[in-house]
Design an enzyme around this catalytic site. Structure first.
Site, short mmCIF file in Angstrom:
data_model
loop_
_atom_site.label_atom_id
_atom_site.label_comp_id
_atom_site.label_asym_id
_atom_site.label_seq_id
_atom_site.Cartn_x
_atom_site.Cartn_y
_atom_site.Cartn_z
N GLY A 85 0.87 -1.31 -0.06
CA GLY A 85 0.07 0.18 0.02
C GLY A 85 0.83 1.05 0.00
N LEU A 144 -3.44 8.43 4.46
CA LEU A 144 -2.48 8.38 3.39
C LEU A 144 -1.18 9.17 3.68
CD1 LEU A 144 -5.15 8.45 0.58
CD2 LEU A 144 -4.05 6.69 1.41
N GLU A 174 -0.98 1.77 8.59
CA GLU A 174 -2.00 1.15 9.32
C GLU A 174 -1.41 0.23 10.46
OE1 GLU A 174 -6.58 0.07 9.29
OE2 GLU A 174 -5.56 0.19 7.59
N ARG A 201 -14.90 11.78 13.47
CA ARG A 201 -15.47 10.54 13.10
C ARG A 201 -16.39 9.83 14.22
NH1 ARG A 201 -11.71 8.05 8.60
NH2 ARG A 201 -12.54 9.42 6.64
N GLU A 210 -12.95 18.31 5.35
CA GLU A 210 -13.47 16.92 5.84
C GLU A 210 -13.79 17.09 7.36
OE1 GLU A 210 -11.61 13.51 4.71
OE2 GLU A 210 -12.04 13.89 2.41
N TRP A 255 -8.79 1.68 -2.41
CA TRP A 255 -10.02 2.27 -1.92
C TRP A 255 -10.26 3.52 -1.26
CZ3 TRP A 255 -12.48 -0.78 -5.33
CH2 TRP A 255 -12.17 -1.87 -5.45
#
Length: 513
Positions: A14, A369, A352, A269, A108, A46
């Site tokens: 990744g 990212l 991650e 979140r 965001e 994704w």
């Protein structure tokens, strides 16, 4: 068994692994990059919304403060400082590699200003493709790419990681390495409803733990607030949809976030996810409403999500979209410092799989990212600077296998006890459940099942020990934050497992290079 020698073995392709491998190649190092999927697999591909970095030279402090605020007191300040100082330069490197970011930054949840770079709603795909092209261009010139290669175990010599064993389509491979860098992603597949890819089975965490490395804060699992769940499968609706003005409504048509947070739909979140869950419980449904933005704008701004939802019979610009939280990101991981160093010499981690101290108790949107870029590069540089020579065969760390038939029940137990709301009684009940039967063969599937079972126990123990509610961890029996922020750290040596609480370092935060 085939034996391969290299200066640096990177496990995982990744954003963190691919960028680490590219960084190592800029120093002329010999690199083996092993991915258990094709190179463009994994979570990076994704990622929809975008990549976060300071919007300009004067935005480092605000970005750092937003990150700390979202992390609810559990971020490591020095890690945050290094991240905001370096992220923008690495994002510009992606632009040089061909990622066509929009000139307009977007907003965001949890961010105090628009600083999210994006390529529509397929930013991860664009980054993954650009990194793959760059790696393929250097393949054969000091880079060996092993796709479909699953790391079954690490190897140790004199307390140091000196390589790993891989299961590949061509047969077993033993890689002897000066250093090993884990970039294998998270463990979202421990839950039945998740946006994580099928390969998100926590392999790197299990490899590191069995070798004796410390794991940190595994109880912090991030639920993305807005997923469309049909037939048990979660389809992500990017956070940018709310950043562009999307509104959340309950079954009565009420915009309910006014009762939960002054930032409304753009609260962090954890807040939005629990608010949605509460409103679903209270009224029966929550919808994401984008109709007021205009159908043409919605489809142009979010073509990937629009296409996905169209395949499910939904029109993103015309219909109310029923959404619910789904497991999205695992914030805990292999404990590292700002150079990607784990607690075991020779072993590094980034992305991650790592607990770098950046995300704390609740990851700020789109920091993942850019975290992969910053700390993938840092880990690669450090690993090459202190790499171990000569190379050693080492001793293989034993890797068990488990019967995959028990995974659905394991996932259901973990989701029931360690979801958005937790309690001591529910967590203890999971610890009393029967373990998965052993597998007679050490196939990739059996090893993945054993990795998930291991992480289930570690997550539950960490959640049980954290008698407070903070960020992504909410205890109904302990609804308030504890006065002192502490990390939960778990280690394993031979047959002895330990779990300790470690205070967060209270260093002075300086936003400078």
């Amino acid at each position: 068994m085939k034996v391969v020698d290299t200066e640096l073995l990177v496990i995982g392709g990744g954003v963190a692994g691919a960028y680490a491998a590219l960084t190592a190649r800029t120093f002329g190092a010999d690199v083996v990059l092993a991915c258990k999927t094709p190179l463009t697999g994994g979570s990076t591909r994704w990622a929809q919304g975008g990549i976060a970095a300071p919007a300009g030279p004067g935005d480092e402090a605000a970005h750092g403060e937003d990150t700390l605020r979202a992390g609810r007191g559990l971020c490591e300040p020095e890690t945050v400082a290094r991240f905001v100082a370096e992220a923008r330069a690495h994002v510009e490197t992606l632009r040089d590699l061909g990622v066509a970011f929009s000139p307009i930054h977007t907003l965001e949840g949890g961010h105090s200003c628009p600083r999210i770079r994006h390529t529509g709603d397929a930013t991860g795909h664009a980054i993954s493709e650009a990194l793959a092209r760059a790696l393929e261009a250097t393949q054969g010139a000091g880079l060996r790419l092993l796709e479909g290669a699953f790391a079954s175990n690490l190897r140790l010599h004199a307390g140091q990681v000196v390589g790993a064993d891989l299961i590949t389509p061509q047969g077993p491979v033993h890689v002897r390495a000066g250093a090993v860098l884990l970039a294998t992603g998270g463990f979202g597949q421990l839950f039945p409803v998740t946006t994580a890819p099928p390969e998100g089975t926590g392999d790197g965490l299990a490899l590191a733990y069995r070798a004796g490395a410390a794991l940190r804060d595994l109880e912090f699992v991030q639920f993305h607030p807005t997923a469309v769940v049909i037939g048990g499968k979660a389809h992500l609706v990017t956070e940018a949809a709310r950043g562009e003005g999307g509104v959340l409504r309950n079954a009565h048509g009420e915009r309910f976030m006014t009762r939960y947070d002054p930032q409304l739909e753009l609260a962090p979140r954890d807040t939005v996810a629990r608010a949605i869950a509460a409103e679903i419980s209270r009224t029966g449904r929550v919808d994401l409403d984008l109709r007021h933005l205009g159908e043409a704008f919605v489809h142009a701004r979010f073509p990937t999500v629009s296409q996905t939802l169209a395949g499910l019979g939904l029109n993103m610009g015309r219909d109310l979209i029923a959404v619910q939280p789904a497991v999205h990101y695992t914030m805990g991981g292999v404990q590292t410092d700002t150079y990607g160093r784990t607690t075991i010499p020779g072993l590094y981690a980034a992305g991650e799989v790592a607990s770098s101290g950046l995300h704390g108790a609740n990851r700020l949107a789109s920091n993942s990212l850019s975290e992969g870029l910053v700390f993938g590069a840092r880990a690669a540089r450090e690993a090459l600077a202190v790499g171990s020579l000569p190379l050693h065969d080492g001793e293989a760390v034993p890797a068990p296998g488990a019967d995959t038939a028990g995974l659905p029940a394991l996932r259901a137990r973990v989701a029931g006890a360690a979801g958005l709301l937790r309690s001591g009684a529910g967590l203890r009940a999971v610890l009393d459940a029967q373990p998965l039967p052993a597998s007679p063969t050490l196939s990739r599937a059996a090893l993945e099942a054993a990795n998930l079972e291991l992480l289930a126990g570690l997550l539950i123990r960490a959640a049980l020990s954290r008698e407070e509610s903070r960020g992504g961890h909410a205890r109904q029996d302990f609804p308030c934050e504890a006065p002192q922020a502490v990390h939960t750290v778990q280690t394993y040596e031979g047959t002895v497992a330990t779990l300790t609480a470690v205070p967060v370092r209270q260093s002075v935060l300086r936003f400078s290079a």
